[in-house]
Design an enzyme around this catalytic site. Structure first.
Site, PDB file in Angstrom:
ATOM      1  N   GLU A  89      20.589  14.871  26.438  1.00 41.45           N
ATOM      2  CA  GLU A  89      19.723  15.822  27.113  1.00 41.45           C
ATOM      3  C   GLU A  89      18.475  15.095  27.606  1.00 41.45           C
ATOM      4  O   GLU A  89      17.776  14.447  26.827  1.00 41.45           O
ATOM      5  CB  GLU A  89      19.347  16.947  26.139  1.00 41.45           C
ATOM      6  CG  GLU A  89      18.941  18.230  26.788  1.00 41.45           C
ATOM      7  CD  GLU A  89      18.854  19.368  25.782  1.00 41.45           C
ATOM      8  OE1 GLU A  89      18.825  20.530  26.226  1.00 41.45           O
ATOM      9  OE2 GLU A  89      18.815  19.117  24.566  1.00 41.45           O
ATOM     10  N   LYS A 143       7.726  30.531  12.806  1.00 39.80           N
ATOM     11  CA  LYS A 143       6.994  29.272  12.891  1.00 39.80           C
ATOM     12  C   LYS A 143       7.137  28.705  14.305  1.00 39.80           C
ATOM     13  O   LYS A 143       8.220  28.278  14.697  1.00 39.80           O
ATOM     14  CB  LYS A 143       7.535  28.243  11.892  1.00 39.80           C
ATOM     15  CG  LYS A 143       6.650  26.990  11.794  1.00 39.80           C
ATOM     16  CD  LYS A 143       7.364  25.808  11.208  1.00 39.80           C
ATOM     17  CE  LYS A 143       8.230  25.110  12.228  1.00 39.80           C
ATOM     18  NZ  LYS A 143       7.442  24.469  13.328  1.00 39.80           N
ATOM     19  N   GLU A 189      20.403  28.589  19.009  1.00 37.58           N
ATOM     20  CA  GLU A 189      20.396  28.222  20.421  1.00 37.58           C
ATOM     21  C   GLU A 189      19.969  26.765  20.461  1.00 37.58           C
ATOM     22  O   GLU A 189      18.790  26.441  20.316  1.00 37.58           O
ATOM     23  CB  GLU A 189      19.435  29.117  21.207  1.00 37.58           C
ATOM     24  CG  GLU A 189      19.693  29.100  22.702  1.00 37.58           C
ATOM     25  CD  GLU A 189      18.797  28.116  23.418  1.00 37.58           C
ATOM     26  OE1 GLU A 189      19.303  27.007  23.711  1.00 37.58           O
ATOM     27  OE2 GLU A 189      17.641  28.427  23.689  1.00 37.58           O
ATOM     28  N   CYS A 232      16.596  23.702  27.843  1.00 35.81           N
ATOM     29  CA  CYS A 232      17.976  23.497  27.411  1.00 35.81           C
ATOM     30  C   CYS A 232      18.954  23.893  28.502  1.00 35.81           C
ATOM     31  O   CYS A 232      20.097  23.429  28.515  1.00 35.81           O
ATOM     32  CB  CYS A 232      18.248  24.270  26.134  1.00 35.81           C
ATOM     33  SG  CYS A 232      17.889  26.040  26.282  1.00 35.81           S
TER      34      CYS A 232
END
Length: 490
Positions: free
Chosen positions: A392, A185, A261, A295
């Site tokens: 982040e 997906k 991850e 990331c």
């Protein structure tokens, strides 16, 4: 240069249905969802919006195809991946344009991602024929140990929007090489690249049902039944830590193997003995790749006091000179952020830092007009309590703080629940090795701002994830080890 006719041609070539059992079909409900150009807000295409029924059909197709695909000769699986690699390279310009349209990154970066993504297929085409095993005599004699490796079974993949091709091939490549079928997906913001990849793999000879692609806006509603059904045997997810924790809880019920991850909060350490020009170049790579929407992006810059002012000035000059605009336009180096929500987060984080005393060296204010643009920004004197140091960013913002000692730099770098990657710039060999060993992360960029490579193990520790993708260990994530004890030989 923008070419509307070429853009239209590339978009029209992409399937817009669900790939289930080797066939493209609409969602069972007939629902569709719109894909927009983040540089203009205009609709690019409408694709099928899967529901739970479609998800279960995809899982059934993967389950049905599993036994036959596992029995396929490793060389044949490798040849499929090799053909797919060659097709991606041959169609690099069209795939790059498609990626730029739906995700926003400049064409040069999109071309780079297509090449990077294709390399996973080439790497794992070669790994498919190197799946090993073992045969040994028991220490006491009299029996033998036979060790074999077999595909884990049907896999479920969930990929993010920031690298819409590479995050797919990094998972699909080793799965195919190992003999596993897949339900994948892609993110709803960027489904077109994955849909194009699905057709490309069919054209490369991948058997029906081995790869199933479902596009869905109701991720939880579609994916949870697949995960908890029991027929899937592995989940690989790239995305936020918060969502990763939810998925881990869902996987626990059926004891699915998982690869995660997750989020990052990378530090970028510059010591006073560093080559500053090299450090600035590394900072541009680590911060501005993908407009900072990665990331692995450098999130927190810690610079030793003796060179902090010079480094900040050089970085601000470089970032302030970047051309911002639609990724298809000539000379553009910074595209839009992916959506309004992403830009609002960056605005909030910069505003919080400035309110707490940070100074703006360049940028710092969202652009007016259509699209989700935010200018490259450098902040100095960033207080420790600023949210920028703990969350982040996912945007083109470089917050710089000053340190005095090596131990202070290490403490700051490790003061996070994340542990994906850190960057270190120093010309002192002993310091380079000492700091690299003490940094709490799965990867370290030493005098480089780029760590991603298909031939290297990618992944983090702490709340940045589980497992590794790429390298010689990447295929192991998709293999089960079976031990056969052989008696009667003594």
């Amino acid at each position: 240069m923008t070419n509307p006719d070429l853009e239209r041609k590339v978009l029209e070539a992409v399937p817009t249905g669900l790939l289930i059992g080797g066939e493209w079909r609409p969602a069972a409900s007939g629902a569709t969802t719109k894909v927009e150009d983040p540089s203009t807000g205009e609709v690019l295409a409408e694709v099928a919006d899967a529901g739970p029924e479609d998800g279960m059909a995809a899982l059934a197709a993967a389950h049905e195809a599993q036994a036959g695909f596992a029995a396929m000769a490793p060389r044949e699986r490798g040849e499929i991946l090799r053909r797919a690699y060659e097709a991606m390279i041959g169609r690099a310009d069209d795939l790059a344009l498609l990626m730029t349209l739906e995700m926003g990154k400049p064409l040069a970066e999109s071309r780079g991602e297509v090449t990077y993504a294709a390399e996973f297929f080439r790497w794992f085409a070669e790994e498919a024929v190197r799946i090993g095993g073992g045969y040994a005599t028991a220490p006491a004699g009299g029996s033998r140990f036979l060790v074999m490796k077999q595909p884990v079974g049907p896999c479920v993949f969930i990929t993010p929007w920031n690298f819409p091709l590479a995050m797919g091939t990094r998972k699909i490549g080793p799965a195919i090489a190992a003999g596993c079928t897949v339900v994948i997906k892609p993110a709803p913001q960027t489904p077109l690249s994955m849909l194009a990849l699905g057709q490309l793999l069919l054209d490369a000879g991948l058997p029906a049902g081995v790869l199933n692609v479902i596009t869905a806006t109701d991720a939880a509603g579609v994916m949870e039944p697949i995960i908890t059904d029991g027929r899937a045997r592995k989940l690989s997810f790239t995305g936020s830590t918060g969502v990763g924790k939810i998925l881990l809880r869902q996987c626990a019920d059926k004891v699915l193997r998982t690869s995660m991850e997750l989020g990052g909060n990378a530090s970028f350490l510059v010591f006073d003995d560093a080559d500053l020009d090299k450090a600035v170049e590394g900072a541009m790579l680590a911060k501005m790749r993908n407009m900072g929407e990665a990331c692995t992006a450098a999130n927190r810059f810690y610079v030793q006091r003796g060179v902090a002012e010079e480094f900040a000035a050089k970085l601000a000059e470089r970032m302030g000179g970047l051309k911002v605009g639609r990724g298809t336009e000539e000379g553009v180096q910074v595209g839009p952020l992916v959506d309004a929500k992403g830009r609002e987060k960056v605005v909030d984080l910069v505003g919080d830092a400035v309110e707490n005393g940070a100074q703006v060296k360049v940028g710092g204010r969202a652009a007016d007009g259509p699209g989700y643009f935010y200018p490259p920004t450098v902040l100095v004197d960033v207080p420790k309590e600023s949210r920028l140091n703990h969350e982040e960013i996912f945007g083109p913002v470089a917050p710089i703080s000053v340190f005095d000692t090596e131990s202070e730099a290490l403490a700051a770098a490790n003061a996070t629940e994340f542990g994906l990657v850190n960057y270190v710039f120093t010309e002192n060999l002993n310091r380079a090795l000492r700091v690299s060993e003490k940094l709490e992360s799965g990867m370290v960029g030493l005098n480089t701002g780029l760590v991603s490579n298909p031939a290297a193990p990618f992944g983090g520790i702490k709340e940045s994830g589980l497992g590794r993708e790429g390298g010689t260990v990447g295929i192991e994530e998709f293999l089960e080890v079976k031990y056969v004890a052989i008696g009667g030989l003594g």
